[in-house]
Design an enzyme around this catalytic site. Sequence first.
Site, PDB file in Angstrom:
ATOM      1  N   ASN A   1      36.390  38.331  68.000  1.00 19.96           N
ATOM      2  CA  ASN A   1      36.495  37.386  66.886  1.00 19.96           C
ATOM      3  C   ASN A   1      35.320  36.426  66.986  1.00 19.96           C
ATOM      4  O   ASN A   1      35.319  35.526  67.834  1.00 19.96           O
ATOM      5  CB  ASN A   1      37.833  36.636  66.981  1.00 19.96           C
ATOM      6  CG  ASN A   1      37.950  35.554  65.929  1.00 19.96           C
ATOM      7  OD1 ASN A   1      37.137  35.475  65.001  1.00 19.96           O
ATOM      8  ND2 ASN A   1      38.969  34.715  66.055  1.00 19.96           N
ATOM      9  N   TRP A   2      34.349  36.634  66.140  1.00 17.49           N
ATOM     10  CA  TRP A   2      33.138  35.800  66.213  1.00 17.49           C
ATOM     11  C   TRP A   2      33.323  34.442  65.528  1.00 17.49           C
ATOM     12  O   TRP A   2      32.413  33.617  65.539  1.00 17.49           O
ATOM     13  CB  TRP A   2      31.943  36.554  65.608  1.00 17.49           C
ATOM     14  CG  TRP A   2      31.513  37.741  66.401  1.00 17.49           C
ATOM     15  CD1 TRP A   2      32.015  38.153  67.599  1.00 17.49           C
ATOM     16  CD2 TRP A   2      30.473  38.673  66.071  1.00 17.49           C
ATOM     17  NE1 TRP A   2      31.363  39.282  68.029  1.00 17.49           N
ATOM     18  CE2 TRP A   2      30.414  39.627  67.105  1.00 17.49           C
ATOM     19  CE3 TRP A   2      29.590  38.811  64.989  1.00 17.49           C
ATOM     20  CZ2 TRP A   2      29.505  40.690  67.101  1.00 17.49           C
ATOM     21  CZ3 TRP A   2      28.686  39.871  64.975  1.00 17.49           C
ATOM     22  CH2 TRP A   2      28.647  40.797  66.024  1.00 17.49           C
ATOM     23  N   LYS A   3      34.460  34.235  64.901  1.00 20.88           N
ATOM     24  CA  LYS A   3      34.749  32.947  64.232  1.00 20.88           C
ATOM     25  C   LYS A   3      33.557  32.530  63.362  1.00 20.88           C
ATOM     26  O   LYS A   3      32.915  33.380  62.765  1.00 20.88           O
ATOM     27  CB  LYS A   3      35.108  31.874  65.269  1.00 20.88           C
ATOM     28  CG  LYS A   3      36.189  32.319  66.237  1.00 20.88           C
ATOM     29  CD  LYS A   3      36.759  31.165  67.012  1.00 20.88           C
ATOM     30  CE  LYS A   3      37.674  31.700  68.104  1.00 20.88           C
ATOM     31  NZ  LYS A   3      38.591  30.709  68.603  1.00 20.88           N
TER      32      LYS A   3
ATOM     33  N   GLY B   1      35.428  33.466  72.403  1.00 19.73           N
ATOM     34  CA  GLY B   1      34.175  33.025  73.025  1.00 19.73           C
ATOM     35  C   GLY B   1      33.416  34.116  73.749  1.00 19.73           C
ATOM     36  O   GLY B   1      32.186  34.239  73.590  1.00 19.73           O
TER      37      GLY B   1
ATOM     38  N   GLU C   1      44.025  29.212  64.087  1.00 16.60           N
ATOM     39  CA  GLU C   1      43.123  28.232  63.456  1.00 16.60           C
ATOM     40  C   GLU C   1      43.356  28.179  61.956  1.00 16.60           C
ATOM     41  O   GLU C   1      43.236  27.126  61.329  1.00 16.60           O
ATOM     42  CB  GLU C   1      41.661  28.577  63.799  1.00 16.60           C
ATOM     43  CG  GLU C   1      41.363  28.266  65.261  1.00 16.60           C
ATOM     44  CD  GLU C   1      40.260  29.084  65.886  1.00 16.60           C
ATOM     45  OE1 GLU C   1      39.491  29.745  65.150  1.00 16.60           O
ATOM     46  OE2 GLU C   1      40.169  29.086  67.131  1.00 16.60           O
TER      47      GLU C   1
ATOM     48  N   GLU D   1      48.573  35.267  70.853  1.00 17.88           N
ATOM     49  CA  GLU D   1      47.549  34.303  71.251  1.00 17.88           C
ATOM     50  C   GLU D   1      48.179  32.921  71.424  1.00 17.88           C
ATOM     51  O   GLU D   1      48.323  32.176  70.432  1.00 17.88           O
ATOM     52  CB  GLU D   1      46.459  34.212  70.186  1.00 17.88           C
ATOM     53  CG  GLU D   1      45.754  35.527  69.914  1.00 17.88           C
ATOM     54  CD  GLU D   1      44.360  35.289  69.366  1.00 17.88           C
ATOM     55  OE1 GLU D   1      43.405  35.730  70.007  1.00 17.88           O
ATOM     56  OE2 GLU D   1      44.234  34.639  68.325  1.00 17.88           O
TER      57      GLU D   1
ATOM     58  N   HIS E   1      45.541  33.927  62.101  1.00 19.74           N
ATOM     59  CA  HIS E   1      44.989  33.304  63.312  1.00 19.74           C
ATOM     60  C   HIS E   1      45.468  31.848  63.374  1.00 19.74           C
ATOM     61  O   HIS E   1      45.593  31.187  62.346  1.00 19.74           O
ATOM     62  CB  HIS E   1      43.459  33.374  63.281  1.00 19.74           C
ATOM     63  CG  HIS E   1      42.843  33.018  64.593  1.00 19.74           C
ATOM     64  ND1 HIS E   1      42.717  31.716  65.015  1.00 19.74           N
ATOM     65  CD2 HIS E   1      42.343  33.788  65.595  1.00 19.74           C
ATOM     66  CE1 HIS E   1      42.158  31.710  66.221  1.00 19.74           C
ATOM     67  NE2 HIS E   1      41.915  32.953  66.596  1.00 19.74           N
TER      68      HIS E   1
ATOM     69  N   GLY F   1      40.228  29.219  73.451  1.00 23.75           N
ATOM     70  CA  GLY F   1      39.014  28.406  73.575  1.00 23.75           C
ATOM     71  C   GLY F   1      39.110  27.307  74.619  1.00 23.75           C
ATOM     72  O   GLY F   1      38.266  26.420  74.668  1.00 23.75           O
TER      73      GLY F   1
ATOM     74  N   SER G   1      41.219  32.963  75.864  1.00 22.26           N
ATOM     75  CA  SER G   1      40.310  32.848  77.015  1.00 22.26           C
ATOM     76  C   SER G   1      40.250  34.122  77.861  1.00 22.26           C
ATOM     77  O   SER G   1      40.229  34.058  79.099  1.00 22.26           O
ATOM     78  CB  SER G   1      40.673  31.630  77.868  1.00 22.26           C
ATOM     79  OG  SER G   1      40.517  30.439  77.100  1.00 22.26           O
TER      80      SER G   1
END
Length: 258
Positions: A11-13, A237, A99, A169, A97, A175, A215
Amino acid sequence: MSTRTPLIAGNWKLHNTVAESRALAGAIAAHVRDGSGCDVVLGPVATSLTAVKQALDGSAVGLSAQNTHWEDSGAWTGELSPALLLDAGCGYCFIGHSERRQFFGETDAGVRKKVAALLAHEIVPILCVGESLEQREAGQTLDVVLGQVEAATEGLDAGALAPLVVAYEPIWAIGTGRTAKAEDAQDVHGAIRGHLSELKGKSWADSVRLLYGGSVKPNNADELLSQPDVDGALVGGASLSADNFIPIIDAGVRRAES
Ligand code: PEP
């Protein structure tokens, strides 16, 4: 160990220009062997989907979007649709997600509509679920996570849901550098599979790939992926550098070989 094909998704966000996305996708694709037994998927920002698709051409690596709307077209300024994601070459899409739930008001009802719309277009939804730190400390982890899974799949039978992937998650691990202990991840994954079995039938539940996210790094991927119900990883990340992501893919390949 399992007949489920491991899946490692990046996931490159909100990172990487088109040129950076193309270069990173090329470096990762060069490493991924067809027939390795482990599926690999990259989720760039929407503006890089087409370039990444081109960089992945001829490779075994799949393409994921990070979100979708549920309608195909219309007066929905700023949105993307499953039809357009398919047009851009996406085989997968992250949905729900944390976020998006936390910062963009994504609800269980919206997540369910998106899951159904993606399945109707034969795009694999990677459904993200997970509890906050407060919920974990209050002992609500399973209520929250199983509730999110149930809401997202409501009204859809095992046939319709067939390719669904679920990513557990824990929000407190995303993160932060804090990872769930492998046994704790296994406990939640086992509970998700058990709940899906009760809701939709054992044979489908046994086939659903359950990813862990939060993570995941080269130094903890093997331990997490050695758990019976951890079929892969959703990686934020560490997916932004080939040097970190490739060892995690290798852990997925080792799971496939075990
Ligand atoms: C994620 O964003 O889905 C994620 C798991 O991020 P990270 O690996 O950085 O915790």
